[in-house]
Design a protein around this motif. Structure first.
Motif, mmCIF file in Angstrom:
data_model
loop_
_atom_site.group_PDB
_atom_site.id
_atom_site.type_symbol
_atom_site.label_atom_id
_atom_site.label_comp_id
_atom_site.label_asym_id
_atom_site.label_seq_id
_atom_site.Cartn_x
_atom_site.Cartn_y
_atom_site.Cartn_z
ATOM 1 N N SER A 39 99.859 -44.866 16.001
ATOM 2 C CA SER A 39 98.397 -44.845 15.968
ATOM 3 C C SER A 39 97.813 -45.110 14.588
ATOM 4 N N GLY A 40 98.549 -44.768 13.545
ATOM 5 C CA GLY A 40 98.027 -45.003 12.199
ATOM 6 C C GLY A 40 96.740 -44.251 11.962
ATOM 7 N N SER A 41 95.701 -44.937 11.577
ATOM 8 C CA SER A 41 94.422 -44.294 11.260
ATOM 9 C C SER A 41 93.588 -43.975 12.494
ATOM 10 N N GLY A 42 94.108 -44.288 13.680
ATOM 11 C CA GLY A 42 93.463 -43.859 14.912
ATOM 12 C C GLY A 42 92.385 -44.758 15.477
ATOM 13 N N ASP A 43 92.210 -45.943 14.931
ATOM 14 C CA ASP A 43 91.125 -46.809 15.408
ATOM 15 C C ASP A 43 91.256 -47.156 16.893
ATOM 16 N N LEU A 44 92.459 -47.472 17.340
ATOM 17 C CA LEU A 44 92.649 -47.806 18.759
ATOM 18 C C LEU A 44 92.428 -46.574 19.632
ATOM 19 N N ALA A 45 92.926 -45.431 19.224
ATOM 20 C CA ALA A 45 92.718 -44.203 19.992
ATOM 21 C C ALA A 45 91.229 -43.895 20.135
ATOM 22 N N LEU A 46 90.475 -44.073 19.076
ATOM 23 C CA LEU A 46 89.029 -43.833 19.131
ATOM 24 C C LEU A 46 88.338 -44.810 20.067
ATOM 25 N N ALA A 47 88.741 -46.068 20.028
ATOM 26 C CA ALA A 47 88.161 -47.065 20.937
ATOM 27 C C ALA A 47 88.475 -46.714 22.387
ATOM 28 N N MET A 48 89.698 -46.257 22.630
ATOM 29 C CA MET A 48 90.065 -45.864 23.995
ATOM 30 C C MET A 48 89.298 -44.622 24.429
ATOM 31 N N GLN A 49 89.058 -43.684 23.517
ATOM 32 C CA GLN A 49 88.267 -42.502 23.861
ATOM 33 C C GLN A 49 86.866 -42.898 24.306
ATOM 34 N N ARG A 50 86.304 -43.909 23.650
ATOM 35 C CA ARG A 50 84.961 -44.367 24.021
ATOM 36 C C ARG A 50 84.972 -45.082 25.373
ATOM 37 N N GLN A 51 85.990 -45.900 25.621
ATOM 38 C CA GLN A 51 86.054 -46.678 26.856
ATOM 39 C C GLN A 51 86.532 -45.867 28.060
ATOM 40 N N LEU A 52 87.329 -44.840 27.806
ATOM 41 C CA LEU A 52 87.915 -44.033 28.876
ATOM 42 C C LEU A 52 87.622 -42.551 28.618
ATOM 43 N N PRO A 53 86.354 -42.149 28.706
ATOM 44 C CA PRO A 53 85.989 -40.776 28.331
ATOM 45 C C PRO A 53 86.661 -39.698 29.177
ATOM 46 N N GLU A 54 87.086 -40.024 30.379
ATOM 47 C CA GLU A 54 87.736 -39.043 31.247
ATOM 48 C C GLU A 54 89.239 -38.944 30.997
ATOM 49 N N ALA A 55 89.798 -39.898 30.264
ATOM 50 C CA ALA A 55 91.246 -39.937 30.035
ATOM 51 C C ALA A 55 91.650 -39.025 28.886
ATOM 52 N N LYS A 56 92.894 -38.578 28.941
ATOM 53 C CA LYS A 56 93.500 -37.852 27.823
ATOM 54 C C LYS A 56 94.185 -38.900 26.954
ATOM 55 N N ILE A 57 93.693 -39.072 25.736
ATOM 56 C CA ILE A 57 94.251 -40.041 24.797
ATOM 57 C C ILE A 57 95.065 -39.273 23.759
ATOM 58 N N VAL A 58 96.335 -39.617 23.617
ATOM 59 C CA VAL A 58 97.195 -38.977 22.631
ATOM 60 C C VAL A 58 97.542 -40.005 21.558
ATOM 61 N N ALA A 59 97.154 -39.710 20.332
ATOM 62 C CA ALA A 59 97.483 -40.559 19.186
ATOM 63 C C ALA A 59 98.720 -39.971 18.516
ATOM 64 N N ALA A 60 99.777 -40.764 18.406
ATOM 65 C CA ALA A 60 101.016 -40.302 17.783
ATOM 66 C C ALA A 60 101.431 -41.261 16.672
#
Length: 70
Positions: free
Chosen positions: A14-35
């Protein structure tokens, strides 16, 4: 594919988390795990708003098999 709504998503390296944050915005109901294996990068991700990033080596993940949809 527009109807696909994964419930559990792993952002591996995940690094600095940019993709995880984008996924959180697009999939608000999903559990996003950044590792990531870098604690320093996970601190940056946390500061940006990533929820509970996980320190993990991609070769030895601390998750059960089939834990994620994507």
């Amino acid at each position: 594919m527009a109807d696909w709504q994964p419930r559990d998503v792993l952002d591996l390296a995940s690094g600095s988390g940019d993709l995880a944050l984008a996924m959180q915005r697009q999939l608000p109901e999903a559990k996003i795990v950044a590792a990531d294996f870098s604690p320093e990068m996970l601190e940056i991700a946390r500061a940006k708003g990533v929820r509970k990033p996980v320190l993990a080596d991609a070769l030895q993940l601390p998750f059960e098999n089939a834990s994620f949809d994507a």
